[in-house]
Design a protein around this motif. Structure first.
Motif: not given
Ligand SMILES: C[S@@+](CC[C@H](N)C(=O)[O-])C[C@H]1O[C@@H](n2cnc3c(N)ncnc32)[C@H](O)[C@@H]1O
Length: 289
Positions: A69-70, A90, A114
């Motif tokens: 998780k970030f 997402i 997620m």
């Molecule tokens: C909008 S997508 C990103 C697309 C990416 N930038 C691309 O070019 O393919 C968001 C991604 O962030 C991940 N994500 C969302 N919240 C997160 C968190 N708190 N920690 C880590 N990953 C997260 C989701 O699982 C998803 O795969």
């Protein structure tokens, strides 16, 4: 995409953090611009990371992928970085997989996690939260003014079986005609309710708040951070946090106003239409003082 890369002002020798790897689109654009630099990419979704290992097999020297998780990135990555990118929300892979339960257009289980290992799912919220909790959550995270009505309909109709059942219940409670008149938009009446449940399941606002409380301190002086959000709740958190860091002299906000995608980008990628980009640069100030 172009604006993100421009704002990051990529140093070919720099270390970059892609906090939301997804399908790796932004990571690929960064890797293309790096010589001796590296990308450290995170995603809380194990399947995104696994697919990434396959897609970027030949880049393993320049790319480190982590299923995390970030919100905890500052505990995991201990070196200063030249750039940080977060593309919130997402991914298309997640929406399109009916089994993940994110889409009201695909019949699937009430999950919306997620991270597949996570215990809290949409099913727990939809079928077990009390009416008041449900209404508050739909109001707060979906910015849905008819939240009470929707929550009442859900509770009356329980147990809700799956995503299409939930969408039908919401649509019945908030008929399309009156919904359109009120919102002057063509979005499906269940859009906001699904968004709200997804945000709650994944604690999305909490994640962004925790991230922004520490991530700017990971930047080397002159390093940049860009955040793309898709709804006003997230954007508000980013805006306020960047402003606070600006006041403390740690960040200089580069985007006085939100940056939006160009008409060409929206034409090629309609999902980008509600994207809001903000960027900031780390000042030279030593920290902590
Ligand atoms: C909008 S997508 C990103 C697309 C990416 N930038 C691309 O070019 O393919 C968001 C991604 O962030 C991940 N994500 C969302 N919240 C997160 C968190 N708190 N920690 C880590 N990953 C997260 C989701 O699982 C998803 O795969």
């Amino acid at each position: 995409m172009q604006e993100v890369i421009d704002y990051l002002k990529v140093d070919p020798k720099g270390v970059y953090l892609d906090l939301t790897f997804g399908r790796g689109g932004h990571t690929a654009a960064l890797l293309d611009r790096l010589t001796t630099g590296r990308v450290i990419a995170l995603d809380r979704d194990k399947s995104a990371i696994e697919a990434g290992h396959e897609r970027f097999m030949n880049e393993s020297g320049k790319l480190q992928l982590m299923c995390e998780k970030f919100s905890s990135v500052s505990e995991i990555v201990r070196e200063p970085v030249q750039g940080i990118l977060a593309d919130l929300g997402i991914s298309r892979d997640q929406i399109e997989d009916a089994n993940r339960g994110f889409s009201f257009q695909r019949q699937g289980p009430l999950r919306m996690t997620m991270d597949a290992k996570q215990a809290l799912t949409a099913k727990e919220i939809v079928n077990h939260y009390d009416e008041r909790q449900l209404a508050d959550l739909i109001y707060q995270f979906g910015e849905e003014r008819r939240s009470r009505r929707i929550a009442r309909a859900i509770v009356r109709e329980r147990p809700i079986r799956d995503t299409t059942h939930l969408a039908e219940v919401v649509e019945k409670a908030v008929p399309r005609t009156s919904f359109r008149q009120r919102h002057k938009s063509q979005i499906h009446p269940a859009t906001r309710t699904f968004q709200a449940i997804r945000i709650a399941v994944n604690d999305e606002i909490g994640e962004v708040e925790k991230l922004l409380a520490t991530a700017p301190l990971m930047l080397a002086p002159g390093g940049r951070m860009t955040v793309i959000s898709f709804h006003s709740l997230e954007d508000r958190v980013v805006k306020h946090s960047f402003r606070q860091w600006n006041t403390r002299g740690v960040l200089e906000v580069l985007t006085r106003r939100i940056v939006r995608p160009s008409t060409e980008e929206i034409a090629g990628n309609p999902a980008s239409r509600s994207a809001k980009l903000r960027a900031a640069e780390r000042t030279e100030l030593e920290w902590p003082q």
